[in-house]
Write an enzyme that holds these catalytic residues in place. Structure first.
Site, short mmCIF file in Angstrom:
data_model
loop_
_atom_site.label_atom_id
_atom_site.label_comp_id
_atom_site.label_asym_id
_atom_site.label_seq_id
_atom_site.Cartn_x
_atom_site.Cartn_y
_atom_site.Cartn_z
N ASP A 265 -15.41 3.39 25.33
CA ASP A 265 -16.47 2.72 24.58
C ASP A 265 -17.70 2.51 25.46
O ASP A 265 -18.01 1.38 25.86
CB ASP A 265 -15.97 1.38 24.02
CG ASP A 265 -14.90 1.56 22.96
OD1 ASP A 265 -14.73 2.71 22.50
OD2 ASP A 265 -14.24 0.58 22.59
N LYS A 287 -10.18 8.19 23.42
CA LYS A 287 -10.66 7.70 22.13
C LYS A 287 -12.14 7.37 22.23
O LYS A 287 -12.56 6.70 23.17
CB LYS A 287 -9.85 6.45 21.77
CG LYS A 287 -10.07 5.92 20.38
CD LYS A 287 -9.08 4.81 20.05
CE LYS A 287 -9.53 3.45 20.53
NZ LYS A 287 -10.82 2.99 20.02
N ASP A 318 -12.43 7.35 16.82
CA ASP A 318 -11.93 6.13 16.15
C ASP A 318 -12.91 5.71 15.06
O ASP A 318 -13.50 4.64 15.11
CB ASP A 318 -11.76 5.03 17.21
CG ASP A 318 -10.99 3.83 16.70
OD1 ASP A 318 -10.52 3.87 15.54
OD2 ASP A 318 -10.87 2.86 17.46
N LYS A 320 -12.48 5.09 11.84
CA LYS A 320 -11.99 4.13 10.82
C LYS A 320 -12.65 4.37 9.47
O LYS A 320 -13.30 3.51 8.89
CB LYS A 320 -12.20 2.69 11.27
CG LYS A 320 -11.44 2.35 12.54
CD LYS A 320 -11.37 0.88 12.82
CE LYS A 320 -10.65 0.58 14.10
NZ LYS A 320 -11.41 1.00 15.32
N ASP A 323 -13.96 4.98 2.93
CA ASP A 323 -14.66 5.13 1.65
C ASP A 323 -13.83 5.99 0.68
O ASP A 323 -12.70 6.35 0.96
CB ASP A 323 -16.05 5.74 1.90
CG ASP A 323 -17.09 5.14 0.97
OD1 ASP A 323 -16.81 5.07 -0.25
OD2 ASP A 323 -18.16 4.73 1.45
N SER A 378 -5.77 -5.89 15.87
CA SER A 378 -5.54 -6.83 16.97
C SER A 378 -6.50 -8.01 16.96
O SER A 378 -6.36 -8.92 17.77
CB SER A 378 -5.65 -6.09 18.31
OG SER A 378 -6.99 -5.65 18.52
N GLN A 439 -10.99 -10.38 20.12
CA GLN A 439 -9.95 -9.45 20.57
C GLN A 439 -8.82 -10.23 21.22
O GLN A 439 -9.07 -11.17 21.99
CB GLN A 439 -10.54 -8.44 21.58
CG GLN A 439 -9.55 -7.50 22.22
CD GLN A 439 -9.00 -6.44 21.27
OE1 GLN A 439 -8.44 -6.76 20.22
NE2 GLN A 439 -9.16 -5.18 21.62
N GLY A 459 -9.35 -0.14 26.93
CA GLY A 459 -10.79 0.09 27.06
C GLY A 459 -11.32 -0.63 28.29
O GLY A 459 -11.25 -0.12 29.41
N ARG A 460 -11.78 -1.87 28.07
CA ARG A 460 -12.45 -2.60 29.14
C ARG A 460 -11.57 -2.85 30.37
O ARG A 460 -12.08 -3.00 31.46
CB ARG A 460 -13.03 -3.90 28.57
CG ARG A 460 -14.29 -3.62 27.75
CD ARG A 460 -14.67 -4.78 26.88
NE ARG A 460 -13.76 -4.92 25.74
CZ ARG A 460 -13.85 -5.88 24.83
NH1 ARG A 460 -14.76 -6.83 24.94
NH2 ARG A 460 -13.00 -5.92 23.81
N1 5IU Z 1 -9.29 -1.33 18.37
C1 5IU Z 1 -8.87 -2.60 18.70
N2 5IU Z 1 -8.08 -3.29 17.84
C2 5IU Z 1 -7.68 -2.79 16.65
C3 5IU Z 1 -8.11 -1.48 16.32
C4 5IU Z 1 -8.90 -0.79 17.19
O1 5IU Z 1 -9.17 -3.11 19.76
O2 5IU Z 1 -6.92 -3.44 15.91
I1 5IU Z 1 -7.50 -0.70 14.63
C5 5IU Z 1 -10.13 -0.51 19.25
C6 5IU Z 1 -11.47 -1.10 19.58
C7 5IU Z 1 -11.76 -0.55 20.93
C8 5IU Z 1 -10.39 -0.42 21.59
O3 5IU Z 1 -12.31 0.75 20.80
O4 5IU Z 1 -9.47 -0.29 20.51
C9 5IU Z 1 -10.00 -1.59 22.47
O5 5IU Z 1 -10.89 -1.77 23.54
P1 5IU Z 1 -10.71 -2.90 24.66
O6 5IU Z 1 -9.43 -2.54 25.42
O7 5IU Z 1 -11.94 -2.78 25.49
O8 5IU Z 1 -10.59 -4.24 23.95
#
Ligand code: 5IU
EC number: 2.4.2.10
Length: 489
Positions: A265, A287, A318, A320, A323, A378, A439, A459-460
């Protein structure tokens, strides 16, 4: 059995497996306990060639066993079309049993013209305890019709033959579960461990006609647990998968020994490519959220694809999607991003219903692609409830599009049972519990061992580490160790 018939039977067994008329895994059954094998012969109505072969073989079976009768009657509902074809091919008049007697007019249970004393052959698709056959036999007998034989497509070998024999009805089956298992094993479609798990279950899970287990509560039903998805290796699950993308990803994970997905991201193309280069050797999946990339270009995508090839990881956008079918079809393949032209996998909400999967599929022009459906999120306070979750899993596991669904995005091991699907779980970080925007994080060990994640999304945890490459290695090592412990149990 003639050699020609035997080959025909084997070919049909493989075909039935291919069209998902039966599956291996860990399935909830009517009788309460989970089963490692699941039959759904309802699907064959969508394959006229299969219908034809099944009914030809049924007719041949009826002739060779000399099962002459005045009528045929299918057990409602799956066997009704089969009984119809048998009736036509043999010019034997059919009887139709109503499941519920009509509330008005004649309260007939059996439709068709008959006389007391007439004989009738039962046609059924799959027999477990034999109780459905017995329900039909009872109604026919109450009209004075004589039933001595039932011809069935599959005998699960769980006591059905003995149960109906007690009521004076002989069972003649085209396939036994053992024959199906051996045929698939010979053809290399399933592993020995699957055959063993099913055989163990069948040996212990013998059922009385009232639906109770022989041996009651003390029945030893261990075999059922041997195909619980979280206990199986990724290699085994690759073989059980229905989606080519899930197969490919499971095999890649097993060979490369990683179940880590990097959520890249970042908002600059060069930063994403830099991260892909550094972390590529340690991930199975990368992703993206391409709509956050400020300098998106075609060359960014081709560089990303080159890195994916070089380091052997799969690409997931990703997106999502959420529609109606027609719109997602356009969103998937058109516009600036042309997602379907490069992303092996995408994510989609199930909110619009099954048409979301059909809409995505409709955009493809022969590319090998897959979708992950969201069944849980999440973020704290999200609106998904149990009913929504269950229906999402139904869309992922039933119907004609299961070959396109590679997995489910969720947060719990009991979300779905079919081992051929991949559980993708985001919300993973070593040191923190939450971020400022809702989150919720869990540790790598927790998501794999407790929550059932097959792939953990980070991700982070990696992107903001002082040394992202080292962080990717750490996450990879801890996630992989958790997986090997999970399957070793
Ligand atoms: N992501 C979530 N939670 C979810 C879904 C997708 O965190 O329920 I569905 C995505 C959003 C982000 C990645 O792209 O997963 C998590 O990133 P971090 O690890 O930086 O929180």
């Amino acid at each position: 059995m003639l050699a020609e018939t035997s080959n025909q039977m084997k070919a049909l067994a493989l075909k039935l497996f291919e069209i998902n008329a039966f599956k291996f895994g860990d399935f909830k059954m009517k009788v309460g306990i989970n089963s490692p094998v699941y039959f759904d012969l309802r699907v064959i109505v969508s394959y006229p060639d299969v219908m034809q072969t099944v009914s030809d073989l049924l007719v041949e079976h009826i002739k060779s066993q000399e099962l002459n009768s005045k009528h045929v009657c299918g057990v409602p509902y799956t066997a009704l079309p089969l009984a119809t074809i048998v009736s036509l091919q043999q010019s034997t008049p059919m009887l139709v049993r109503r499941k519920e007697a009509k509330a008005y007019g004649t309260k007939k249970l059996i439709e068709g013209i008959f006389n007391a004393g007439d004989t009738c052959l039962i046609v059924e698709d799959v027999v477990t305890s034999g109780s459905s056959i017995l329900d039909t036999v009872r109604d026919l007998q109450s009209e004075g019709i004589v039933v001595t034989d039932a011809v069935v497509v599959v005998d699960r070998e769980q006591g059905g033959a003995a149960n109906i024999a007690k009521h004076g009805v002989r069972m003649h089956s085209l396939f036994t579960l053992s024959f199906l298992l051996n045929t698939l094993r010979e053809a290399g479609r399933i592993e020995k461990s699957t055959v063993d798990a099913v055989a163990k279950y069948i040996a212990s899970a013998q059922i009385n006609s009232d639906g109770s287990f022989v041996g009651g509560d003390k029945a030893n039903l261990d075999g059922a647990n041997d195909l619980v998805r979280t206990r199986l290796t990724y290699e085994t699950r690759a073989n059980l998968a229905k989606s080519p993308l899930a197969k490919r990803l499971f095999n890649l994970m097993a060979n490369k020994q990683t179940n880590l997905c990097l959520a890249a991201d970042l908002t600059k193309a060069a930063d994403i490519l830099d991260m892909a280069e550094k972390c590529g050797p340690y991930i199975c999946l990368l992703k993206t959220h391409v709509d956050i990339v400020e300098d998106f270009s075609d060359s960014f995508i081709s560089s990303l694809q080159t890195l994916a090839k070089q380091h052997n990881f799969v690409l997931m956008e990703d997106r999502k999607f959420a529609d109606i079918g027609n719109t997602v079809s356009l969103q998937y393949s058109k516009g600036i991003y042309k997602i379907s032209s490069w992303a092996d996998l995408v994510t989609a909400h199930t909110l619009p219903g099954r048409s979301i999967v059909q809409g995505l599929k409709a955009a493809l022009e022969g590319e090998e692609r897959g979708v992950f459906l969201l069944a849980e999120m999440s973020s704290s306070g999200n609106l998904i409830d149990d009913k929504y979750k269950e229906t999402s899993v139904k869309i992922a596991t039933e119907g004609g599009d299961v070959d396109f669904v590679a997995g489910v995005v969720c947060q719990s091991s009991n979300c779905f049972a079919f081992p051929g699907l991949i559980q993708l779980t985001p919300g993973v970080k070593i040191n923190e519990n939450v971020d400022k925007l809702g989150q919720q994080y869990q540790t790598p060990e927790h998501v794999v061992k407790q929550l059932g994640a097959d792939i953990a999304v980070v991700g982070r945890g990696i992107l903001q580490a002082s040394n992202p490459q080292q962080a990717a290695i750490n996450y990879r090592d801890r996630l992989w160790a958790a997986y090997t412990e999970r399957v070793a149990k």
